[in-house]
Each structure stands twice: as C-alpha cells, then as structure tokens.
Design a protein around this motif. Sequence first.
Motif, PDB file in Angstrom:
ATOM      1  N   LEU A   4       0.805  -1.058   0.188  1.00 42.89           N
ATOM      2  CA  LEU A   4       0.048  -0.071  -0.019  1.00 42.89           C
ATOM      3  C   LEU A   4       0.997   1.233   0.008  1.00 42.89           C
ATOM      4  O   LEU A   4       2.175   1.122   0.355  1.00 42.89           O
ATOM      5  N   ARG A   5       0.318   2.506  -0.284  1.00 37.82           N
ATOM      6  CA  ARG A   5       0.983   3.648   0.145  1.00 37.82           C
ATOM      7  C   ARG A   5       0.296   4.297   1.114  1.00 37.82           C
ATOM      8  O   ARG A   5      -0.879   4.417   1.117  1.00 37.82           O
ATOM      9  N   LEU A   6       1.145   4.808   2.238  1.00 36.46           N
ATOM     10  CA  LEU A   6       0.632   5.268   3.453  1.00 36.46           C
ATOM     11  C   LEU A   6       0.892   6.744   3.199  1.00 36.46           C
ATOM     12  O   LEU A   6       1.942   7.409   2.917  1.00 36.46           O
ATOM     13  N   ALA A   7      -0.012   7.593   3.281  1.00 38.33           N
ATOM     14  CA  ALA A   7       0.128   9.039   3.462  1.00 38.33           C
ATOM     15  C   ALA A   7      -0.176   9.815   4.682  1.00 38.33           C
ATOM     16  O   ALA A   7      -1.289   9.572   5.301  1.00 38.33           O
ATOM     17  N   THR A   8       0.788  10.491   4.971  1.00 40.71           N
ATOM     18  CA  THR A   8       0.656  11.425   6.269  1.00 40.71           C
ATOM     19  C   THR A   8       0.850  12.804   6.142  1.00 40.71           C
ATOM     20  O   THR A   8       1.266  13.134   5.083  1.00 40.71           O
ATOM     21  N   VAL A   9       0.516  13.779   7.120  1.00 45.85           N
ATOM     22  CA  VAL A   9       0.602  15.115   6.976  1.00 45.85           C
ATOM     23  C   VAL A   9       1.509  15.359   8.234  1.00 45.85           C
ATOM     24  O   VAL A   9       1.029  15.102   9.297  1.00 45.85           O
ATOM     25  N   ASP A  10       2.347  16.430   8.051  1.00 46.85           N
ATOM     26  CA  ASP A  10       3.105  17.086   8.967  1.00 46.85           C
ATOM     27  C   ASP A  10       2.344  18.170   9.482  1.00 46.85           C
ATOM     28  O   ASP A  10       1.100  18.602   9.142  1.00 46.85           O
ATOM     29  N   GLN A  11       2.980  18.767  10.929  1.00 43.66           N
ATOM     30  CA  GLN A  11       2.194  20.050  11.464  1.00 43.66           C
ATOM     31  C   GLN A  11       2.143  20.946  10.567  1.00 43.66           C
ATOM     32  O   GLN A  11       1.185  22.001  10.860  1.00 43.66           O
ATOM     33  N   GLU A  12       2.712  21.148   9.568  1.00 42.68           N
ATOM     34  CA  GLU A  12       2.818  22.472   8.736  1.00 42.68           C
ATOM     35  C   GLU A  12       1.649  22.163   7.671  1.00 42.68           C
ATOM     36  O   GLU A  12       1.508  22.894   6.413  1.00 42.68           O
ATOM     37  N   GLY A  13       1.109  21.026   7.313  1.00 41.44           N
ATOM     38  CA  GLY A  13       0.315  20.538   6.191  1.00 41.44           C
ATOM     39  C   GLY A  13       1.181  19.923   5.313  1.00 41.44           C
ATOM     40  O   GLY A  13       0.284  19.687   3.931  1.00 41.44           O
ATOM     41  N   ARG A  14       2.121  19.669   5.459  1.00 41.99           N
ATOM     42  CA  ARG A  14       2.817  19.097   4.005  1.00 41.99           C
ATOM     43  C   ARG A  14       2.798  17.479   4.055  1.00 41.99           C
ATOM     44  O   ARG A  14       2.883  16.925   5.066  1.00 41.99           O
ATOM     45  N   PRO A  15       2.256  16.982   2.996  1.00 44.82           N
ATOM     46  CA  PRO A  15       2.016  15.461   2.693  1.00 44.82           C
ATOM     47  C   PRO A  15       3.181  14.613   2.699  1.00 44.82           C
ATOM     48  O   PRO A  15       4.263  15.253   2.328  1.00 44.82           O
ATOM     49  N   HIS A  16       3.393  13.344   3.119  1.00 40.68           N
ATOM     50  CA  HIS A  16       4.413  12.520   2.996  1.00 40.68           C
ATOM     51  C   HIS A  16       3.966  11.201   2.808  1.00 40.68           C
ATOM     52  O   HIS A  16       3.044  10.692   3.287  1.00 40.68           O
ATOM     53  N   GLN A  17       4.478  10.496   1.580  1.00 36.24           N
ATOM     54  CA  GLN A  17       3.764   9.167   1.366  1.00 36.24           C
ATOM     55  C   GLN A  17       4.969   8.331   1.091  1.00 36.24           C
ATOM     56  O   GLN A  17       6.140   8.497   0.490  1.00 36.24           O
ATOM     57  N   VAL A  18       4.702   7.015   1.630  1.00 32.88           N
ATOM     58  CA  VAL A  18       5.714   5.916   1.576  1.00 32.88           C
ATOM     59  C   VAL A  18       4.846   4.607   1.357  1.00 32.88           C
ATOM     60  O   VAL A  18       3.835   4.349   1.509  1.00 32.88           O
ATOM     61  N   PRO A  19       5.466   3.728   0.537  1.00 35.31           N
ATOM     62  CA  PRO A  19       5.131   2.468   0.375  1.00 35.31           C
ATOM     63  C   PRO A  19       5.192   1.615   1.730  1.00 35.31           C
ATOM     64  O   PRO A  19       6.138   1.704   2.309  1.00 35.31           O
ATOM     65  N   ILE A  20       4.427   0.723   1.982  1.00 30.76           N
ATOM     66  CA  ILE A  20       4.349  -0.059   3.064  1.00 30.76           C
ATOM     67  C   ILE A  20       3.818  -1.454   3.008  1.00 30.76           C
ATOM     68  O   ILE A  20       2.930  -1.664   2.083  1.00 30.76           O
ATOM     69  N   LEU A  21       4.113  -2.344   3.639  1.00 28.37           N
ATOM     70  CA  LEU A  21       3.731  -3.685   3.701  1.00 28.37           C
ATOM     71  C   LEU A  21       2.513  -3.703   5.069  1.00 28.37           C
ATOM     72  O   LEU A  21       2.597  -2.775   5.729  1.00 28.37           O
ATOM     73  N   PHE A  22       1.620  -4.469   4.716  1.00 30.15           N
ATOM     74  CA  PHE A  22       0.520  -4.444   5.720  1.00 30.15           C
ATOM     75  C   PHE A  22      -0.608  -5.603   5.607  1.00 30.15           C
ATOM     76  O   PHE A  22      -0.213  -6.580   4.894  1.00 30.15           O
ATOM     77  N   ALA A  23      -1.345  -5.385   6.668  1.00 29.58           N
ATOM     78  CA  ALA A  23      -2.188  -6.668   6.873  1.00 29.58           C
ATOM     79  C   ALA A  23      -3.532  -5.980   7.244  1.00 29.58           C
ATOM     80  O   ALA A  23      -3.469  -4.781   7.752  1.00 29.58           O
ATOM     81  N   VAL A  24      -4.745  -6.634   7.100  1.00 29.96           N
ATOM     82  CA  VAL A  24      -5.819  -5.902   7.140  1.00 29.96           C
ATOM     83  C   VAL A  24      -6.799  -7.027   8.097  1.00 29.96           C
ATOM     84  O   VAL A  24      -6.942  -8.252   7.975  1.00 29.96           O
ATOM     85  N   ARG A  25      -7.303  -6.299   9.182  1.00 33.40           N
ATOM     86  CA  ARG A  25      -8.243  -7.148  10.054  1.00 33.40           C
ATOM     87  C   ARG A  25      -9.572  -6.352  10.258  1.00 33.40           C
ATOM     88  O   ARG A  25      -9.557  -5.406  10.820  1.00 33.40           O
ATOM     89  N   GLY A  26     -10.476  -6.537   9.472  1.00 36.86           N
ATOM     90  CA  GLY A  26     -11.942  -5.642   9.499  1.00 36.86           C
ATOM     91  C   GLY A  26     -11.890  -4.390   9.016  1.00 36.86           C
ATOM     92  O   GLY A  26     -11.294  -4.204   7.883  1.00 36.86           O
ATOM     93  N   ASP A  27     -11.864  -3.413   9.921  1.00 33.10           N
ATOM     94  CA  ASP A  27     -11.574  -2.015   9.524  1.00 33.10           C
ATOM     95  C   ASP A  27     -10.399  -1.537  10.267  1.00 33.10           C
ATOM     96  O   ASP A  27     -10.205  -0.196  10.531  1.00 33.10           O
ATOM     97  N   VAL A  28      -9.341  -2.422  10.383  1.00 31.46           N
ATOM     98  CA  VAL A  28      -8.154  -1.855  10.899  1.00 31.46           C
ATOM     99  C   VAL A  28      -7.063  -2.480   9.983  1.00 31.46           C
ATOM    100  O   VAL A  28      -7.141  -3.551   9.508  1.00 31.46           O
ATOM    101  N   VAL A  29      -6.075  -1.547   9.646  1.00 31.37           N
ATOM    102  CA  VAL A  29      -4.926  -1.636   8.880  1.00 31.37           C
ATOM    103  C   VAL A  29      -3.675  -1.637   9.489  1.00 31.37           C
ATOM    104  O   VAL A  29      -3.728  -0.814  10.337  1.00 31.37           O
ATOM    105  N   VAL A  30      -2.854  -2.414   9.733  1.00 26.96           N
ATOM    106  CA  VAL A  30      -1.651  -2.633  10.290  1.00 26.96           C
ATOM    107  C   VAL A  30      -0.339  -2.556   9.579  1.00 26.96           C
ATOM    108  O   VAL A  30      -0.520  -3.339   8.286  1.00 26.96           O
TER     109      VAL A  30
END
Length: 127
Positions: A4-30
């Motif tokens: 997946l690609r994970l997008a986060t935002v810093d305190q100034e509103g600048r986006p940051h995106q990285v590829p991640i390995l993941f697992a899903v359990r219902g409505d939870v992604v880890v």
Amino acid sequence: MRVLRLATVDQEGRPHQVPILFAVRGDVVVTAIDDKPKRHLHLRRLSNIRTNSAVCVLADLYSDDWSELWWVRADGTAQILQGSARTEPVRLLTEKYPQYAERPPEGPVIEIAVTRWSGWAATSPTH
C-alpha cells in the motif's frame, strides 16, 4: 495486494507518502517498522502520526489494459503501538509475508482505524 501507499501530513500540512507492507483485520490496517535499510530511525511517518493522526492508505492496480484498472482507499486515524500491543498486528504481518516469518518486525507498529473506505474499478467484478 502486497503493498500500500501510506500518506501522512506534518504539522505544517505538508504531505508525505511511503510504500508499506500491511495486513487488514476488519476495519483496521496494520503495518510495522521493520529492519529493511532506512536512512535513519527518525521516520517522518511516525513523527507525522504523533502530530496528526489522520492518515490515508491506497492500493491500486495499473495495467495497459485500462479495463483492469482499480483502486481502493482507506481514510482513518493512526496510532503507534509499542510493547505487547504489537503482538497481534505482528502475527498478522508474519502470516502474510514469509520474510517476516523468518525475521518479524521489531519496530513500532502503526495501527489505522479505518473510518472511510472508497474505491473505483474500470469494470464491475462480475465482468
């Protein structure tokens, strides 16, 4: 999907995106911070989540045959898990990825409580 690609935002509103390995359990992604080489251990995704827990993950498939295109997005709230709270998410990850079964991630786990799923596909699944 394997990544997946994970997008986060810093305190100034600048986006940051990285590829991640993941697992899903219902409505939870880890996902977990593993020992793949990184420039440093002060990862922006972690500091961004500490500042702003709103995140987005995206899985997609591109093909030159545009009838095969699709994407799925999950918006949610992330938290960073340490200690024994990591046990179940790490188990899910090791079940999905053989590399983790041999060497489970030892870093923090990011747990995303999904508040909204959305997606699109060029054709219906029954087509």
